[in-house]
Design an enzyme around this catalytic site. Structure first.
Site, PDB file in Angstrom:
ATOM      1  N   GLU A   1      40.333  55.871  58.391  1.00  0.00           N
ATOM      2  CA  GLU A   1      40.905  56.322  56.934  1.00  0.00           C
ATOM      3  C   GLU A   1      42.189  55.474  56.848  1.00  0.00           C
ATOM      4  O   GLU A   1      42.654  55.101  55.483  1.00  0.00           O
ATOM      5  CB  GLU A   1      41.143  57.641  56.925  1.00  0.00           C
ATOM      6  CG  GLU A   1      39.703  58.718  56.829  1.00  0.00           C
ATOM      7  CD  GLU A   1      38.542  58.093  55.797  1.00  0.00           C
ATOM      8  OE1 GLU A   1      38.946  57.607  54.777  1.00  0.00           O
ATOM      9  OE2 GLU A   1      37.490  58.410  56.290  1.00  0.00           O
TER      10      GLU A   1
ATOM     11  N   HIS B   1      41.453  52.070  55.397  1.00  0.00           N
ATOM     12  CA  HIS B   1      41.306  51.879  53.853  1.00  0.00           C
ATOM     13  C   HIS B   1      42.657  51.851  53.243  1.00  0.00           C
ATOM     14  O   HIS B   1      42.920  51.168  52.202  1.00  0.00           O
ATOM     15  CB  HIS B   1      40.744  53.242  53.465  1.00  0.00           C
ATOM     16  CG  HIS B   1      39.261  53.513  53.541  1.00  0.00           C
ATOM     17  ND1 HIS B   1      38.339  52.467  53.053  1.00  0.00           N
ATOM     18  CD2 HIS B   1      38.398  54.167  54.193  1.00  0.00           C
ATOM     19  CE1 HIS B   1      37.072  52.688  53.466  1.00  0.00           C
ATOM     20  NE2 HIS B   1      36.984  54.002  54.101  1.00  0.00           N
TER      21      HIS B   1
ATOM     22  N   GLU C   1      33.854  49.922  53.866  1.00  0.00           N
ATOM     23  CA  GLU C   1      33.584  50.725  55.067  1.00  0.00           C
ATOM     24  C   GLU C   1      33.483  49.830  56.284  1.00  0.00           C
ATOM     25  O   GLU C   1      34.250  50.554  57.234  1.00  0.00           O
ATOM     26  CB  GLU C   1      32.541  51.536  54.548  1.00  0.00           C
ATOM     27  CG  GLU C   1      32.492  52.375  53.426  1.00  0.00           C
ATOM     28  CD  GLU C   1      33.478  53.537  53.865  1.00  0.00           C
ATOM     29  OE1 GLU C   1      33.765  53.791  54.712  1.00  0.00           O
ATOM     30  OE2 GLU C   1      33.916  53.947  52.679  1.00  0.00           O
TER      31      GLU C   1
ATOM     32  N   ASP D   1      36.187  50.430  59.618  1.00  0.00           N
ATOM     33  CA  ASP D   1      35.667  50.433  60.974  1.00  0.00           C
ATOM     34  C   ASP D   1      36.540  49.545  61.909  1.00  0.00           C
ATOM     35  O   ASP D   1      36.659  50.074  62.930  1.00  0.00           O
ATOM     36  CB  ASP D   1      34.082  50.051  60.879  1.00  0.00           C
ATOM     37  CG  ASP D   1      33.461  51.498  60.329  1.00  0.00           C
ATOM     38  OD1 ASP D   1      33.945  52.650  60.266  1.00  0.00           O
ATOM     39  OD2 ASP D   1      32.064  51.100  60.012  1.00  0.00           O
TER      40      ASP D   1
END
Length: 287
Positions: free
Chosen positions: A163, A166, A218, A222
């Site tokens: 997160e 992001h 995404e 990762d």
């Protein structure tokens, strides 16, 4: 046909017939709206392309619709609503501090500390929705439903590291820029065609573009999660364990095709995580 008869009745000299421009009034109207539509589309594309900004951590240029201060403001303003939507904050102060400490360690020991964002980490009370997410500017959340499935601190670090990725990658700002582009192109389609069905098709295409972009985000998060875990001294293999937990949480049943989902399938993510482990540790993954 009506246009031609009306000219015959009102004309003079040569039987009432007068030369017509190609397409007549209707043709000029269509041509005018097409030009306006092209101008609107061109402006939307120009505005999108002019939002380029260099991300020092990613070492690449990005198209972002807002600056860092605006990202922080959006995150802080949206956080209370998200907390309410997921049943409030988890009542355990000990669990809250645990999540905050792990998140703080990830930030302070990684390149995330070089960003201007105000990172804060929250454990949400929702007992059923397995989820974790981040708002622009550094507000990070994990639900109790996911938290209680995690087996150790390293898996929690994997979730929070993803997160944080992001936020660092400015994915929220990128999505805002792309949504503005999609809205501009959809509006141009309406103006140019005058056909709402065409606008619907344009919106559908735009949604698919945005969904595809989400999958790339995404996968990048990762990789960044692995990078931040390694910097903080956590075993990045734990992120593979998180993927297995997410697979189990999905019920093991049929999932929608990856093309029609904003998230890549867990098995595809695992391979990318293994590649990132080799990249940042020089060693093969152990899971």
């Amino acid at each position: 046909m009506t246009y031609y008869r009306r000219n015959q009745e009102s004309g003079s000299g040569t039987g009432g017939q007068q030369p017509r421009s190609f397409g007549g009034t209707r043709g000029r109207k269509v041509g005018g709206t097409l030009i306006i539509g092209l101008v609107v589309a061109g402006f939307a594309l120009f505005r999108f392309c002019s939002t380029s900004d260099y991300n020092e951590i990613l070492e690449t240029n990005q198209y972002v619709g807002i600056n860092e201060e605006q990202e922080i403001a959006i995150g802080l303003e949206s956080a209370p609503q998200m907390i309410q939507q997921y049943g409030g904050l988890h009542p355990s102060e000990q669990a809250q501090q645990y999540v905050k400490q792990v998140g703080k360690r990830l930030v302070e020991t990684s390149d995330a500390s070089k960003t201007p964002y105000r990172y804060d980490f929250h454990l949400l009370a929702h007992p059923e929705i397995v989820n974790a997410f981040a708002l622009p500017g550094g507000q990070v959340f994990i639900t109790e439903a996911l938290f209680k499935r995690l087996e150790n601190e390293e898996q929690l670090a994997g979730v929070l590291g993803h997160e944080i990725g992001h936020v660092v990658a400015r994915h929220g700002a990128e999505r805002i820029a792309k949504m503005e582009l999609t809205q501009g192109l959809t509006g141009a389609a309406v103006i140019a065609s005058g056909d709402y069905s065409t606008a619907q098709a344009a919106q559908m295409i735009g949604n698919l573009i945005n969904m595809s972009y989400g999958r790339d985000q995404e996968l990048l998060s990762d990789e960044l999660g692995v990078r931040f875990m390694v910097s903080a001294g956590y075993d990045p293999n734990a992120l593979i364990g998180v993927m297995k937990i997410l697979e189990q949480a999905s019920g093991g049943g049929e999932r929608p095709p990856e093309f029609a989902s904003t998230h890549p399938s867990p098995e595809n993510r695992v391979q990318r995580i293994r590649d990132a482990i080799v990249k940042y540790t020089g060693k093969e993954a152990t899971q």
